[in-house]
Design a protein around this motif. Sequence first.
Motif, PDB file in Angstrom:
ATOM      1  N   ASN A 170       3.628   8.085   2.890  1.00  0.00           N
ATOM      2  CA  ASN A 170       3.870   6.905   3.712  1.00  0.00           C
ATOM      3  C   ASN A 170       5.047   6.120   3.165  1.00  0.00           C
ATOM      4  OD1 ASN A 170       2.725   5.116   1.619  1.00  0.00           O
ATOM      5  ND2 ASN A 170       0.783   6.067   2.234  1.00  0.00           N
ATOM      6  N   ALA A 171       5.404   5.072   3.868  1.00  0.00           N
ATOM      7  CA  ALA A 171       6.615   4.319   3.554  1.00  0.00           C
ATOM      8  C   ALA A 171       6.546   3.660   2.183  1.00  0.00           C
ATOM      9  CB  ALA A 171       6.855   3.266   4.634  1.00  0.00           C
ATOM     10  N   SER A 172       5.373   3.152   1.804  1.00  0.00           N
ATOM     11  CA  SER A 172       5.271   2.483   0.499  1.00  0.00           C
ATOM     12  C   SER A 172       5.524   3.444  -0.651  1.00  0.00           C
ATOM     13  CB  SER A 172       3.883   1.839   0.356  1.00  0.00           C
ATOM     14  OG  SER A 172       2.863   2.828   0.489  1.00  0.00           O
ATOM     15  N   ASP A 173       5.205   4.740  -0.457  1.00  0.00           N
ATOM     16  CA  ASP A 173       5.519   5.736  -1.493  1.00  0.00           C
ATOM     17  C   ASP A 173       7.015   5.964  -1.599  1.00  0.00           C
ATOM     18  OD1 ASP A 173       2.801   6.230  -2.013  1.00  0.00           O
ATOM     19  OD2 ASP A 173       2.694   7.657  -0.363  1.00  0.00           O
ATOM     20  N   MET A 174       7.721   5.828  -0.484  1.00  0.00           N
ATOM     21  CA  MET A 174       9.138   6.155  -0.466  1.00  0.00           C
ATOM     22  C   MET A 174      10.028   5.063  -1.043  1.00  0.00           C
ATOM     23  SD  MET A 174       9.658   9.164   0.433  1.00  0.00           S
ATOM     24  CE  MET A 174      11.414   8.876   0.312  1.00  0.00           C
ATOM     25  N   LEU A 175       9.609   3.823  -0.988  1.00  0.00           N
ATOM     26  CA  LEU A 175      10.489   2.731  -1.420  1.00  0.00           C
ATOM     27  C   LEU A 175      10.908   2.860  -2.887  1.00  0.00           C
ATOM     28  CD1 LEU A 175       8.975  -0.334   0.457  1.00  0.00           C
ATOM     29  CD2 LEU A 175      10.994   1.014   1.029  1.00  0.00           C
ATOM     30  N   PRO A 176       9.980   3.124  -3.841  1.00  0.00           N
ATOM     31  CA  PRO A 176      10.431   3.305  -5.230  1.00  0.00           C
ATOM     32  C   PRO A 176      11.384   4.484  -5.399  1.00  0.00           C
ATOM     33  CG  PRO A 176       8.047   2.981  -5.136  1.00  0.00           C
ATOM     34  CD  PRO A 176       8.509   3.204  -3.733  1.00  0.00           C
ATOM     35  N   ILE A 177      11.185   5.530  -4.577  1.00  0.00           N
ATOM     36  CA  ILE A 177      12.063   6.701  -4.659  1.00  0.00           C
ATOM     37  C   ILE A 177      13.453   6.343  -4.146  1.00  0.00           C
ATOM     38  CG2 ILE A 177      12.421   9.048  -3.852  1.00  0.00           C
ATOM     39  CD1 ILE A 177      10.132   8.737  -5.862  1.00  0.00           C
TER      40      ILE A 177
END
Length: 584
Positions: free
Chosen positions: A300-307
């Motif tokens: 999901n999007a929250s997983d992608m933000l740190p990446i």
Amino acid sequence: MDTHLSQLYDTNHVPSDTELQEIKRLLSPPSVQLQQLERDLEEAEATVARLKRQREDVLRVMKPLKALSSLIRRFPREAMELIFMHSIPTGGVTSSICNAPLVLLRVCRSWREIALTTPRLWKSVDLSIPLHLFPVSEAPPDPKTEQRLALFVEQTDQWLKRSQSCPLSVALHGFPHTGGTISKLASKLAAHSSRWESIDFGVSVWPGIPSITIQPDSLPALQHLRLSTTISTDPFGDADKPVFGNGIFAAAHLKTLHLQVPHSFRRYLTMPINWANLTCLSLEDVHMYPGYRPLAENLNASDMLPILKKCRNLRILSLLLRPSSNPYPTEPESHVTVPSLEALKISGCKFQIHFLLQSIETPSIREVQYQPSYDYSSSTTSLSEPLRALKPANPLTSFLRRYGHQMEVLLISIPSVSKEDFGSWLECTPALKPLTIGNPAQFGHRPSMRMHVETLRDLDSPCIEMLIPKQDQPYLCPHLKILRCTAKSRISGDTILAFLKSRTFLTDRCSRIEEVLIHELPYDNPFGEMTGEGDERLKPIREAGVRLSFRRILYYQTNPVPTIPDSAAPSASGPGYGADFRFF
């Protein structure tokens, strides 16, 4: 011959003795003439046969001399190598003897010698085991099949050696149940790990792959990595013992990463990947059957933000996001800047897309492919009232209001399109060149597969009329070069003609259109047979150099279904305009 007997021809008359004598007298001269003709024919046939033998003797003398003086013998070796390189199939190298480079070994000794000593011909290798060597059951292969598998491994080893020091592009798809053969191929391949430049592994059948230990320092040339599967178990190993070890993800010069897996996606994000070095990233959290795993495991999007925060050099990004079991925030807590991002393809849950687009800053963006295709979360109790009212068009509209002025390529495939939303997108994108509504499709291709999701509101004539230049109004999308529409539409023939004429001939304030593709037209539309070559009204348009492709639907539904983007479909942006999201 005209005689008194002519009237008796083709009758049942029985000739008398007198008439028989007359017939015999009449047949005598032609019989003599026929005998002479037959003798002449025999002499002529003998002459022809003699001339043919003489011709064969002359050709036998000329053939080696002509072969010796043929132009191809005078081609420089460098030119022959280039010709051989261009003979490689566009879909990639295969182990078939019917395709280059193997077919080049079967022409003559000279070609064979050139092919065997041209390492670039062998730098791409397909390790996929041929279909005729697939085992028919779980039982061990018979001795003849074992011998053929051993020969395949030996030929693969020779292929790798012929590439000498060239960087290797390795592909392996559709594993059969031949774990022992895969293990041997893996060991042969591992010996050349220092030359790996591109790895493309696509798994559709579980093979029991052996583990391979690869250290990051043994992969100095690896730049492109693709791992793809659609099976429910993880073919690339578990978290404790991954198939390739962590080294393949930690390659120092890795630039392109494409992961297409249907399970535990988050563990791949914890791999020691040099995110700051990536220029192309594609993450597709696919699965065959929705709901077979907990929502908490979805990407999901929250997983992608740190990446994304680490991806300082990322230029191309493709994401397929799934719904989450966590509550969806209405506003992001912080923003992440992706400074070099130029092309974004995003699909999946509209709430995840909305959150991601609100959370990222993309100052260099010039292309967006927006494909929210599934609405899993419409009944989720954790949704706030603003999110419950969120339409599929809202996330894109808010994003284009920020960055639409620099957008050059736009693809939109959503379950519904209103005239207001469509007009808002056009007003925000003055620099737009290719515009695609619906499924990604190249010129003349059939639309991809369909799947029922939501009711589609057809794209109608007023939407296209907004693209027709008007003297008393600002021109929308004045630089538009390509218009593609593969969604079901209610566009009239008059509207199509008006658009084509204005964008082809009235080009004092706008660019000339180059291509128009409109498929899924109503069944009663006057245009519907490919390029419309039989319609005289389109003749001036075609003569002006505009590529046209029209197609009608076979039947018309009052409640049609939308198209679902095919991840394997080609890019719809056209040559020279957009990014290629296929990567491989």
